[in-house]
Design a protein around this motif. Structure first.
Motif, PDB file in Angstrom:
ATOM      1  N   LEU A   1      35.073  14.788   3.139  1.00 25.67           N
ATOM      2  CA  LEU A   1      34.357  15.549   2.125  1.00 25.67           C
ATOM      3  C   LEU A   1      32.895  15.752   2.535  1.00 25.67           C
ATOM      4  N   ALA A   2      32.303  14.761   3.167  1.00 22.70           N
ATOM      5  CA  ALA A   2      30.926  14.903   3.646  1.00 22.70           C
ATOM      6  C   ALA A   2      30.821  16.047   4.657  1.00 22.70           C
ATOM      7  N   LEU A   3      31.806  16.153   5.533  1.00 29.39           N
ATOM      8  CA  LEU A   3      31.783  17.247   6.509  1.00 29.39           C
ATOM      9  C   LEU A   3      31.909  18.604   5.831  1.00 29.39           C
ATOM     10  N   LEU A   4      32.782  18.683   4.846  1.00 25.45           N
ATOM     11  CA  LEU A   4      32.930  19.943   4.116  1.00 25.45           C
ATOM     12  C   LEU A   4      31.632  20.297   3.385  1.00 25.45           C
ATOM     13  N   ARG A   5      30.999  19.289   2.833  1.00 27.62           N
ATOM     14  CA  ARG A   5      29.755  19.529   2.102  1.00 27.62           C
ATOM     15  C   ARG A   5      28.598  19.831   3.042  1.00 27.62           C
ATOM     16  N   LEU A   6      28.615  19.248   4.224  1.00 25.42           N
ATOM     17  CA  LEU A   6      27.621  19.601   5.231  1.00 25.42           C
ATOM     18  C   LEU A   6      27.772  21.074   5.602  1.00 25.42           C
ATOM     19  N   LYS A   7      28.990  21.491   5.841  1.00 24.42           N
ATOM     20  CA  LYS A   7      29.272  22.884   6.195  1.00 24.42           C
ATOM     21  C   LYS A   7      28.739  23.818   5.109  1.00 24.42           C
ATOM     22  N   GLU A   8      29.024  23.499   3.879  1.00 20.41           N
ATOM     23  CA  GLU A   8      28.566  24.332   2.761  1.00 20.41           C
ATOM     24  C   GLU A   8      27.041  24.362   2.676  1.00 20.41           C
ATOM     25  N   ALA A   9      26.407  23.202   2.807  1.00 21.09           N
ATOM     26  CA  ALA A   9      24.945  23.135   2.731  1.00 21.09           C
ATOM     27  C   ALA A   9      24.310  23.977   3.836  1.00 21.09           C
ATOM     28  N   VAL A  10      24.854  23.867   5.025  1.00 16.26           N
ATOM     29  CA  VAL A  10      24.330  24.621   6.157  1.00 16.26           C
ATOM     30  C   VAL A  10      24.508  26.118   5.932  1.00 16.26           C
TER      31      VAL A  10
ATOM     32  N   ALA B   1      24.060  21.494  -3.180  1.00 23.17           N
ATOM     33  CA  ALA B   1      24.861  21.202  -1.987  1.00 23.17           C
ATOM     34  C   ALA B   1      24.379  19.932  -1.303  1.00 23.17           C
ATOM     35  N   LEU B   2      23.069  19.762  -1.200  1.00 24.05           N
ATOM     36  CA  LEU B   2      22.518  18.547  -0.576  1.00 24.05           C
ATOM     37  C   LEU B   2      22.776  17.308  -1.418  1.00 24.05           C
ATOM     38  N   ALA B   3      22.708  17.452  -2.737  1.00 20.66           N
ATOM     39  CA  ALA B   3      22.999  16.316  -3.621  1.00 20.66           C
ATOM     40  C   ALA B   3      24.462  15.892  -3.487  1.00 20.66           C
ATOM     41  N   LEU B   4      25.348  16.865  -3.396  1.00 20.74           N
ATOM     42  CA  LEU B   4      26.768  16.547  -3.221  1.00 20.74           C
ATOM     43  C   LEU B   4      27.023  15.915  -1.855  1.00 20.74           C
ATOM     44  N   LEU B   5      26.328  16.391  -0.828  1.00 20.25           N
ATOM     45  CA  LEU B   5      26.438  15.778   0.497  1.00 20.25           C
ATOM     46  C   LEU B   5      25.979  14.323   0.436  1.00 20.25           C
TER      47      LEU B   5
END
Length: 82
Positions: free
Chosen positions: A25-34, A10-14
């Protein structure tokens, strides 16, 4: 172990989304990582915080803010709320 791998991915994708300036997409990936409990670094928070101030999608904003609030309740964030 699977959870840790998920956090790393998740962090790599962010990071990738930030690198290529894929703001939404960064926001969506931040949400997922969190949500996965990943340790989001200061640069990632700062980038996403800047994006949040410009995004018009109220549903996306609410989802990311809710995830960030839960994250900050469980950990001390160095950069403040989104």
């Amino acid at each position: 172990m699977l959870r840790l791998q998920s956090q790393v991915i998740a962090l790599a994708l962010l990071d990738r989304s930030i690198k290529f300036k894929h703001r939404r997409l960064a926001l969506l990936r931040l949400k997922e990582a969190v949500e996965l409990g990943a340790s989001v670094n200061t640069e990632q928070w700062t980038y996403c915080k800047g994006v949040m101030s410009q995004v018009q999608d109220v549903v996306l904003r609410a989802d990311v803010e809710r995830a960030a609030t839960c994250f900050q309740a469980s950990r001390v964030a160095k950069v403040g709320p989104l």
